[in-house]
Design a protein around this motif. Structure first.
Motif, PDB file in Angstrom:
ATOM      1  N   TRP A 110       0.836  -1.198   0.000  1.00 13.58           N
ATOM      2  CA  TRP A 110       0.000   0.000   0.000  1.00 13.58           C
ATOM      3  C   TRP A 110       0.871   1.249   0.000  1.00 13.58           C
ATOM      4  O   TRP A 110       0.628   2.191  -0.740  1.00 13.58           O
ATOM      5  CB  TRP A 110      -0.930   0.026   1.213  1.00 13.58           C
ATOM      6  CG  TRP A 110      -2.062  -0.941   1.169  1.00 13.58           C
ATOM      7  CD1 TRP A 110      -2.271  -1.929   0.244  1.00 13.58           C
ATOM      8  CD2 TRP A 110      -3.130  -1.028   2.100  1.00 13.58           C
ATOM      9  NE1 TRP A 110      -3.417  -2.628   0.547  1.00 13.58           N
ATOM     10  CE2 TRP A 110      -3.966  -2.098   1.688  1.00 13.58           C
ATOM     11  CE3 TRP A 110      -3.463  -0.339   3.247  1.00 13.58           C
ATOM     12  CZ2 TRP A 110      -5.112  -2.461   2.376  1.00 13.58           C
ATOM     13  CZ3 TRP A 110      -4.606  -0.705   3.937  1.00 13.58           C
ATOM     14  CH2 TRP A 110      -5.423  -1.755   3.502  1.00 13.58           C
ATOM     15  N   GLY A 111       1.879   1.253   0.846  1.00  8.05           N
ATOM     16  CA  GLY A 111       2.786   2.390   0.910  1.00  8.05           C
ATOM     17  C   GLY A 111       3.606   2.533  -0.356  1.00  8.05           C
ATOM     18  O   GLY A 111       3.806   3.644  -0.860  1.00  8.05           O
ATOM     19  N   ILE A 112       4.060   1.403  -0.873  1.00  5.14           N
ATOM     20  CA  ILE A 112       4.870   1.432  -2.104  1.00  5.14           C
ATOM     21  C   ILE A 112       4.043   1.989  -3.260  1.00  5.14           C
ATOM     22  O   ILE A 112       4.529   2.798  -4.055  1.00  5.14           O
ATOM     23  CB  ILE A 112       5.426   0.031  -2.421  1.00  5.14           C
ATOM     24  CG1 ILE A 112       6.459  -0.354  -1.346  1.00  5.14           C
ATOM     25  CG2 ILE A 112       6.039  -0.021  -3.815  1.00  5.14           C
ATOM     26  CD1 ILE A 112       6.889  -1.800  -1.373  1.00  5.14           C
ATOM     27  N   THR A 113       2.793   1.589  -3.337  1.00  2.00           N
ATOM     28  CA  THR A 113       1.903   2.093  -4.390  1.00  2.00           C
ATOM     29  C   THR A 113       1.752   3.611  -4.289  1.00  2.00           C
ATOM     30  O   THR A 113       1.810   4.321  -5.296  1.00  2.00           O
ATOM     31  CB  THR A 113       0.524   1.418  -4.303  1.00  2.00           C
ATOM     32  OG1 THR A 113       0.689   0.013  -4.439  1.00  2.00           O
ATOM     33  CG2 THR A 113      -0.422   1.922  -5.369  1.00  2.00           C
ATOM     34  N   ARG A 114       1.554   4.098  -3.070  1.00  2.00           N
ATOM     35  CA  ARG A 114       1.427   5.551  -2.872  1.00  2.00           C
ATOM     36  C   ARG A 114       2.685   6.277  -3.305  1.00  2.00           C
ATOM     37  O   ARG A 114       2.619   7.328  -3.956  1.00  2.00           O
ATOM     38  CB  ARG A 114       1.144   5.859  -1.403  1.00  2.00           C
ATOM     39  CG  ARG A 114      -0.277   5.615  -0.989  1.00  2.00           C
ATOM     40  CD  ARG A 114      -0.487   5.804   0.479  1.00  2.00           C
ATOM     41  NE  ARG A 114      -0.254   7.164   0.934  1.00  2.00           N
ATOM     42  CZ  ARG A 114      -0.404   7.544   2.196  1.00  2.00           C
ATOM     43  NH1 ARG A 114      -0.781   6.669   3.118  1.00  2.00           N
ATOM     44  NH2 ARG A 114      -0.180   8.784   2.550  1.00  2.00           N
ATOM     45  N   VAL A 115       3.838   5.730  -2.926  1.00  2.57           N
ATOM     46  CA  VAL A 115       5.108   6.377  -3.269  1.00  2.57           C
ATOM     47  C   VAL A 115       5.286   6.425  -4.790  1.00  2.57           C
ATOM     48  O   VAL A 115       5.616   7.472  -5.355  1.00  2.57           O
ATOM     49  CB  VAL A 115       6.296   5.651  -2.594  1.00  2.57           C
ATOM     50  CG1 VAL A 115       7.622   6.123  -3.165  1.00  2.57           C
ATOM     51  CG2 VAL A 115       6.247   5.839  -1.087  1.00  2.57           C
ATOM     52  N   VAL A 116       5.049   5.304  -5.455  1.00  2.00           N
ATOM     53  CA  VAL A 116       5.218   5.246  -6.911  1.00  2.00           C
ATOM     54  C   VAL A 116       4.274   6.227  -7.601  1.00  2.00           C
ATOM     55  O   VAL A 116       4.688   6.985  -8.487  1.00  2.00           O
ATOM     56  CB  VAL A 116       5.016   3.801  -7.431  1.00  2.00           C
ATOM     57  CG1 VAL A 116       4.929   3.772  -8.949  1.00  2.00           C
ATOM     58  CG2 VAL A 116       6.134   2.899  -6.933  1.00  2.00           C
ATOM     59  N   ALA A 156      -6.937   7.534  -8.444  1.00  2.00           N
ATOM     60  CA  ALA A 156      -6.693   6.279  -7.710  1.00  2.00           C
ATOM     61  C   ALA A 156      -6.894   6.492  -6.211  1.00  2.00           C
ATOM     62  O   ALA A 156      -7.531   5.660  -5.532  1.00  2.00           O
ATOM     63  CB  ALA A 156      -5.288   5.761  -7.998  1.00  2.00           C
ATOM     64  N   ASN A 157      -6.385   7.593  -5.692  1.00  2.11           N
ATOM     65  CA  ASN A 157      -6.587   7.883  -4.271  1.00  2.11           C
ATOM     66  C   ASN A 157      -8.047   8.194  -3.974  1.00  2.11           C
ATOM     67  O   ASN A 157      -8.558   7.821  -2.912  1.00  2.11           O
ATOM     68  CB  ASN A 157      -5.704   9.065  -3.841  1.00  2.11           C
ATOM     69  CG  ASN A 157      -4.270   8.647  -3.640  1.00  2.11           C
ATOM     70  OD1 ASN A 157      -3.978   7.506  -3.297  1.00  2.11           O
ATOM     71  ND2 ASN A 157      -3.359   9.569  -3.848  1.00  2.11           N
ATOM     72  N   ALA A 158      -8.726   8.863  -4.888  1.00  4.66           N
ATOM     73  CA  ALA A 158     -10.152   9.150  -4.702  1.00  4.66           C
ATOM     74  C   ALA A 158     -10.941   7.850  -4.621  1.00  4.66           C
ATOM     75  O   ALA A 158     -11.877   7.722  -3.820  1.00  4.66           O
ATOM     76  CB  ALA A 158     -10.670  10.019  -5.843  1.00  4.66           C
TER      77      ALA A 158
END
Length: 167
Positions: A110-116, A156-158
């Motif tokens: 989840w964190g890796i996806t946000r960072v990318v 994606a975040n929405a």
């Protein structure tokens, strides 16, 4: 070569559409956060994700409208893009470092996806500003990449804030 006004004017319609789309999506995310505020506040890391989404989308509005300012110098334009892109990058990176260091119990991806997502959304703005400072028209294409990736990351975040949060 100097990035001149006629070249920027050819991008006017594209930038206007980007700004309008991003403004609409920013409103959607703001409503989603308002509707799901108690749930967002109860899940560690979601307040940061909501802020990232709003910044990614509103960043498109700010950068697009900044580029549309008439008769500004290419140095001013490049500097504005670089400063705004750097600020967006810094805020999101700090937010994500805090999230990755917290004990959330969330899967690491989840964190890796946000960072990318945020790196793809913000780094092109910085590259654009640097290239435009060097009088390279390639900076405009890096700008377009940043705008597109910011919209993708924001949407994606929405999705997480509107749909996934209810699971």
């Amino acid at each position: 070569m100097n990035i001149d006004a006629p070249l920027i004017e050819t991008w006017g319609t594209y930038l206007s559409v980007q700004a309008e789309s991003a403004a609409t999506l920013t409103g959607l995310v703001f409503v989603a956060v308002s509707i799901n505020l108690s749930r967002i506040l109860s899940v560690i890391g979601l307040t940061g994700r909501a802020a990232e989404s709003l910044l990614q989308l509103f960043g498109v509005v700010v950068i697009s409208t900044t580029v549309l300012i008439p008769r500004q110098s290419s140095i001013a334009l490049a500097t504005e893009i670089l400063v705004i892109g750097s600020a967006l990058w810094l805020f999101q990176t700090v937010t994500q470092i805090k999230y990755m260091r917290s004990k959330t119990g969330h899967p690491r991806y989840w964190g890796i996806t946000r960072v990318v997502q945020s790196q793809f959304a913000t780094v092109p703005f910085c590259v654009s500003g640097i290239l435009l400072l060097r009088d390279s028209t390639a900076g405009l294409y890096w700008l377009a990449a940043g705008l597109i990736f910011s919209l993708i990351a924001g949407v994606a975040n929405a999705w997480v804030l509107l749909v996934e949060i209810l699971r």
